[in-house]
Design an enzyme around this catalytic site. Structure first.
Site, PDB file in Angstrom:
ATOM      1  N   HIS A   1       8.669  -2.504  16.987  1.00  0.00           N
ATOM      2  CA  HIS A   1       7.737  -1.381  17.060  1.00  0.00           C
ATOM      3  C   HIS A   1       6.287  -1.832  17.097  1.00  0.00           C
ATOM      4  O   HIS A   1       5.397  -1.006  17.318  1.00  0.00           O
ATOM      5  CB  HIS A   1       7.958  -0.452  15.862  1.00  0.00           C
ATOM      6  CG  HIS A   1       7.657  -1.106  14.541  1.00  0.00           C
ATOM      7  ND1 HIS A   1       8.445  -2.107  14.016  1.00  0.00           N
ATOM      8  CD2 HIS A   1       6.650  -0.919  13.648  1.00  0.00           C
ATOM      9  CE1 HIS A   1       7.935  -2.498  12.858  1.00  0.00           C
ATOM     10  NE2 HIS A   1       6.858  -1.786  12.617  1.00  0.00           N
ATOM     11  N   ASP A   2       6.041  -3.121  16.871  1.00  0.00           N
ATOM     12  CA  ASP A   2       4.676  -3.637  16.807  1.00  0.00           C
ATOM     13  C   ASP A   2       4.226  -4.348  18.076  1.00  0.00           C
ATOM     14  O   ASP A   2       3.099  -4.853  18.134  1.00  0.00           O
ATOM     15  CB  ASP A   2       4.531  -4.607  15.624  1.00  0.00           C
ATOM     16  CG  ASP A   2       4.462  -3.879  14.296  1.00  0.00           C
ATOM     17  OD1 ASP A   2       3.895  -2.773  14.253  1.00  0.00           O
ATOM     18  OD2 ASP A   2       4.978  -4.411  13.292  1.00  0.00           O
TER      19      ASP A   2
ATOM     20  N   ARG B   1      13.647  -5.359   4.036  1.00  0.00           N
ATOM     21  CA  ARG B   1      12.660  -6.070   4.838  1.00  0.00           C
ATOM     22  C   ARG B   1      11.296  -5.739   4.247  1.00  0.00           C
ATOM     23  O   ARG B   1      10.935  -4.561   4.078  1.00  0.00           O
ATOM     24  CB  ARG B   1      12.748  -5.622   6.297  1.00  0.00           C
ATOM     25  CG  ARG B   1      11.673  -6.234   7.220  1.00  0.00           C
ATOM     26  CD  ARG B   1      10.584  -5.235   7.507  1.00  0.00           C
ATOM     27  NE  ARG B   1       9.684  -5.656   8.580  1.00  0.00           N
ATOM     28  CZ  ARG B   1       8.533  -5.052   8.855  1.00  0.00           C
ATOM     29  NH1 ARG B   1       8.133  -4.009   8.145  1.00  0.00           N
ATOM     30  NH2 ARG B   1       7.785  -5.465   9.837  1.00  0.00           N
TER      31      ARG B   1
ATOM     32  N   HIS C   1       0.855  -1.187   0.000  1.00  0.00           N
ATOM     33  CA  HIS C   1       0.000   0.000   0.000  1.00  0.00           C
ATOM     34  C   HIS C   1       0.893   1.238   0.000  1.00  0.00           C
ATOM     35  O   HIS C   1       2.086   1.164   0.305  1.00  0.00           O
ATOM     36  CB  HIS C   1      -0.924   0.013   1.229  1.00  0.00           C
ATOM     37  CG  HIS C   1      -0.191  -0.088   2.536  1.00  0.00           C
ATOM     38  ND1 HIS C   1       0.085  -1.292   3.149  1.00  0.00           N
ATOM     39  CD2 HIS C   1       0.357   0.858   3.339  1.00  0.00           C
ATOM     40  CE1 HIS C   1       0.739  -1.081   4.268  1.00  0.00           C
ATOM     41  NE2 HIS C   1       0.934   0.207   4.413  1.00  0.00           N
TER      42      HIS C   1
ATOM     43  N   ARG D   1       7.342   3.238  21.478  1.00  0.00           N
ATOM     44  CA  ARG D   1       8.136   3.992  20.502  1.00  0.00           C
ATOM     45  C   ARG D   1       8.676   5.279  21.121  1.00  0.00           C
ATOM     46  O   ARG D   1       8.713   6.332  20.477  1.00  0.00           O
ATOM     47  CB  ARG D   1       7.292   4.294  19.259  1.00  0.00           C
ATOM     48  CG  ARG D   1       6.742   3.044  18.595  1.00  0.00           C
ATOM     49  CD  ARG D   1       5.843   3.351  17.410  1.00  0.00           C
ATOM     50  NE  ARG D   1       5.274   2.122  16.857  1.00  0.00           N
ATOM     51  CZ  ARG D   1       4.467   2.064  15.800  1.00  0.00           C
ATOM     52  NH1 ARG D   1       4.130   3.181  15.167  1.00  0.00           N
ATOM     53  NH2 ARG D   1       3.993   0.906  15.371  1.00  0.00           N
TER      54      ARG D   1
ATOM     55  N   ASP E   1       7.550  -5.295   4.465  1.00  0.00           N
ATOM     56  CA  ASP E   1       6.424  -5.115   5.371  1.00  0.00           C
ATOM     57  C   ASP E   1       5.255  -5.966   4.875  1.00  0.00           C
ATOM     58  O   ASP E   1       5.025  -6.090   3.675  1.00  0.00           O
ATOM     59  CB  ASP E   1       6.046  -3.634   5.394  1.00  0.00           C
ATOM     60  CG  ASP E   1       4.911  -3.334   6.345  1.00  0.00           C
ATOM     61  OD1 ASP E   1       5.040  -3.656   7.542  1.00  0.00           O
ATOM     62  OD2 ASP E   1       3.902  -2.762   5.881  1.00  0.00           O
TER      63      ASP E   1
ATOM     64  N   GLU F   1       8.260  -9.881   6.725  1.00  0.00           N
ATOM     65  CA  GLU F   1       7.502  -9.838   7.976  1.00  0.00           C
ATOM     66  C   GLU F   1       6.423 -10.912   7.921  1.00  0.00           C
ATOM     67  O   GLU F   1       5.446 -10.794   7.182  1.00  0.00           O
ATOM     68  CB  GLU F   1       6.857  -8.462   8.171  1.00  0.00           C
ATOM     69  CG  GLU F   1       6.035  -8.395   9.452  1.00  0.00           C
ATOM     70  CD  GLU F   1       5.089  -7.204   9.518  1.00  0.00           C
ATOM     71  OE1 GLU F   1       4.580  -6.917  10.608  1.00  0.00           O
ATOM     72  OE2 GLU F   1       4.836  -6.585   8.458  1.00  0.00           O
TER      73      GLU F   1
END
Length: 644
Positions: A460-461, A355, A272, A533, A357, A386
């Site tokens: 970060h997730d 990487r 996206h 974060r 996403d 990921e």
């Protein structure tokens, strides 16, 4: 080590972990012979035994005749040998046993994680065999220790409260020590993005810190122009966000990092774009005509409109993240194929890989094209995806994915590793089930991949690892204020540090590349996004933790056995899990006691004579008594015991 506790065999027995019953163990290359055995102990007449074999590639199923091989330990052994296809894919198998006119089935266990199976009178779960084309993961990658950086929050080269560039409709923090937060509209969308000013020059300024820590690879969250602070809403794939710097700064970062032996990996968000982008331009921020503005836009075919312009497909229904047609030829050219495609452009600038996403939301064909373009430009570049589950059998949008078949990913983010370790250290899963979880991945992943996964415990997730390890409790019932200000108390923090030391000792002696989420090494805390974060606490680091991280990183880098050595997992009791690493005549017995309150005494059956020491404390020497040593583990202690 002989730490695995063996139960008495059932009257029908097959164990995919044991090479006698499945040879070779685990994933196999194309056009390779496989021998499967099953053992039966029965007074009644065995009329027939068949192997049911199904191929994922074409969904065909065949039955192979199993033949008597020998009598062994009161069991009758039946065997079949067959060859895998020249094409990669998954094979699924189970056994059909006809006895006394009845038909029984033997297949995978209820957990469907391989090992000893179960007897059923209905179709059982099948065992998996991954068949792949041999492919070599980049050599530098296997020796890497990764550090993940969320750029806005790592270091501001301009000084506190100063910024390289400003964005409209944003909140700029004057204090580096402020808490991250969201300012949302009533519908939950973001009203104002907040920024602290971290930038690429800030990373350059701290390269010596990372080098001293022992880091030799950096994974950057997205750095391209975007409205948000996280940059997963790409506005321009060919432009560094001005708040982070410019292309010249990025080239300088890659150059100076490379001089210190550090490679840079970029985050590619290709499923996206942002709605506020050159390509979609919903907010009218760009001079080019975007797909939202006109069907005559050169980018119109990239997006999935159902009723132009207001109705379009977006990532998880978030309107600011319109999904793309990844296989639209003009999009493929722009991202992958052109001489100055996005993939090639940033490799030419100095990046060593990508990487991907949400890799499970991108078509296999698209990922293959990315890999081909990367390897043509630089065979040593790496592509990581990921994926949150076992990536060998991941099904996405009703399709079995081909990540490990030889034409796609070099590696994946090893979230199953993180999940299993957390459950073990927090007492939610005992050592035996920890063993089973890891053996399942070991069995399903090609060995080269298993030794190349990105073994993370923070990102970060997910919430900060210390917050989870300190028994902070669930955050669902906390207000935003409470989540923002929550900190572990003294006892909780000390417990969390002890658990983190145990967990990282596993992380840095396990096959695969360990990855540190910025600030975890100095004690950062925080619940889920945005509190995970926060800004790196320069000048307020927990030096006890930092010293520990340096120690385990050095342990890994100074002992190649933890990078390339063979791996054999074991468990001794519910609390103590471990594994053996082996490289030639060198052995390392890695054992861990997750119990908070009680120590544990275990006996290790050695595979090699000689003297043994604890690599974490070389003053601790173990008496070798007929190839056996006794080890006492304190609560929350791990030991790495190696022969001299």
């Amino acid at each position: 080590m002989d730490g695995v506790i063996l139960m008495e065999k059932a009257w029908i027995y097959h164990n995919s972990y044991e090479e006698y019953y499945r040879n070779p163990f685990g994933a196999v290359t194309c056009d390779r012979e496989i021998t499967l055995r099953i053992a039966v102990k029965c007074n009644s007449k065995i009329e027939n035994i068949l192997l049911a074999l199904k191929k994922s590639k074409d969904n065909t199923e065949t039955n192979l005749q199993m033949n008597f091989e020998e009598n062994k330990d009161n069991y009758t052994i039946y065997k079949v040998t067959f060859k895998t296809s020249i094409n990669p894919g998954l094979l699924w198998y189970y056994f059909i046993i006809q006895v006394n006119g009845d038909k029984l089935f033997y297949g995978n266990n209820a957990k469907q994680k391989g090992g000893e199976g179960q007897i059923l009178n209905t179709l059982p779960p099948a065992y998996q065999i991954t068949v792949y084309k041999k492919n070599q993961t980049p050599s530098w990658y296997k020796e890497a220790v990764f550090y993940q950086i969320f750029v806005d929050r790592f270091h501001n080269s301009c000084g506190e409260g100063k910024f390289l560039s400003l964005k409209d409709k944003s909140l700029l923090h004057s204090s580096w020590n402020d808490s991250p937060m969201y300012f949302k509209n009533p519908d939950g969308s973001i009203k104002r993005w907040n920024f602290f000013g971290g930038n690429l020059q800030g990373i350059i300024d701290k390269l010596s810190y990372l080098h001293d820590l022992g880091i030799n690879a950096i994974y950057l969250n997205p750095i391209f122009e975007a409205s948000s602070n996280h940059k997963y809403d790409t506005g321009d794939y060919k432009k560094i966000d001005p708040m982070f710097g410019d292309e010249e700064t990025f080239r300088d970062l890659c150059k100076k990092a490379n001089e210190l032996g550090i490679n840079i990996i970029l985050d590619g968000v290709f499923s996206h774009t942002g709605s506020d982008s050159i390509y979609f331009n919903k907010e009218g921020s760009y001079s080019e005509i975007g797909a939202y503005q006109s069907q005559d836009s050169p980018y119109y075919k990239w997006f999935k409109f159902s009723n132009h312009p207001h109705e379009y497909e977006s990532w998880w229904g978030i309107g600011t993240l319109p999904n793309v047609h990844e296989l639209e030829p003009s999009y493929v050219d722009f991202i992958i194929e052109n001489d100055d495609s996005v993939i090639k452009h940033w490799l030419k600038c100095g990046a060593k890989g990508w990487r991907l996403d949400v890799a499970d939301e991108q078509p296999d064909e698209f990922i293959k094209k990315i890999r081909n373009a990367m390897k043509e430009y630089d065979p040593e570049s790496m592509l990581m995806g990921e994926v949150w589950e076992d990536a060998s059998n991941k099904v996405s949008y009703s399709e079995l994915r081909e990540y490990f078949w030889g034409d796609e990913l070099d590696s994946v983010m090893n979230y199953p590793f993180r999940k299993t370790l957390l459950e073990y250290v927090l007492g939610q899963k005992d050592a035996e089930n920890t063993y089973i979880d890891f053996m399942s991945l070991f069995e399903n992943y090609p060995k080269d991949i298993f030794y190349s996964t990105l073994n993370l415990i923070g990102s970060h997730d997910v919430p900060r690892i210390l917050t989870l390890l300190g028994d902070a409790g669930t955050e669902q019932n906390l207000s935003d204020y409470d989540k923002e200000h929550y900190r572990l108390n003294g006892d909780q923090f000390n417990l969390a540090k002890k658990r983190l030391k145990l967990l990282t000792l596993i992380q840095f002696t396990f096959p695969g590349m360990p990855c540190i989420y910025y600030g975890d090494e100095v004690g950062m805390e925080g619940f889920s996004d945005p509190y995970n974060r926060g800004t790196y606490p320069w000048g307020k680091e927990d030096y006890e933790l930092l010293t520990w991280y340096k120690k385990v990183i050095a342990l890994r880098k100074n002992n190649k056995i933890f990078i390339n050595g063979d791996w054999e997992p074991v468990f001794f009791n519910k609390e103590v899990f471990g594994y053996i690493r082996k490289d030639g005549e060198k052995y390392a017995y890695c054992i861990f006691n997750r119990n908070v309150w009680e120590g544990s005494k275990v006996k290790i059956n050695l595979k090699q004579d000689g003297n043994y020491i604890n690599l974490l404390n070389t003053d601790e020497i173990f008496n070798n008594n007929n190839k056996q040593i006794e080890v006492l583990l304190a609560p929350l202690e791990g030991k790495i015991i190696s022969n001299l």
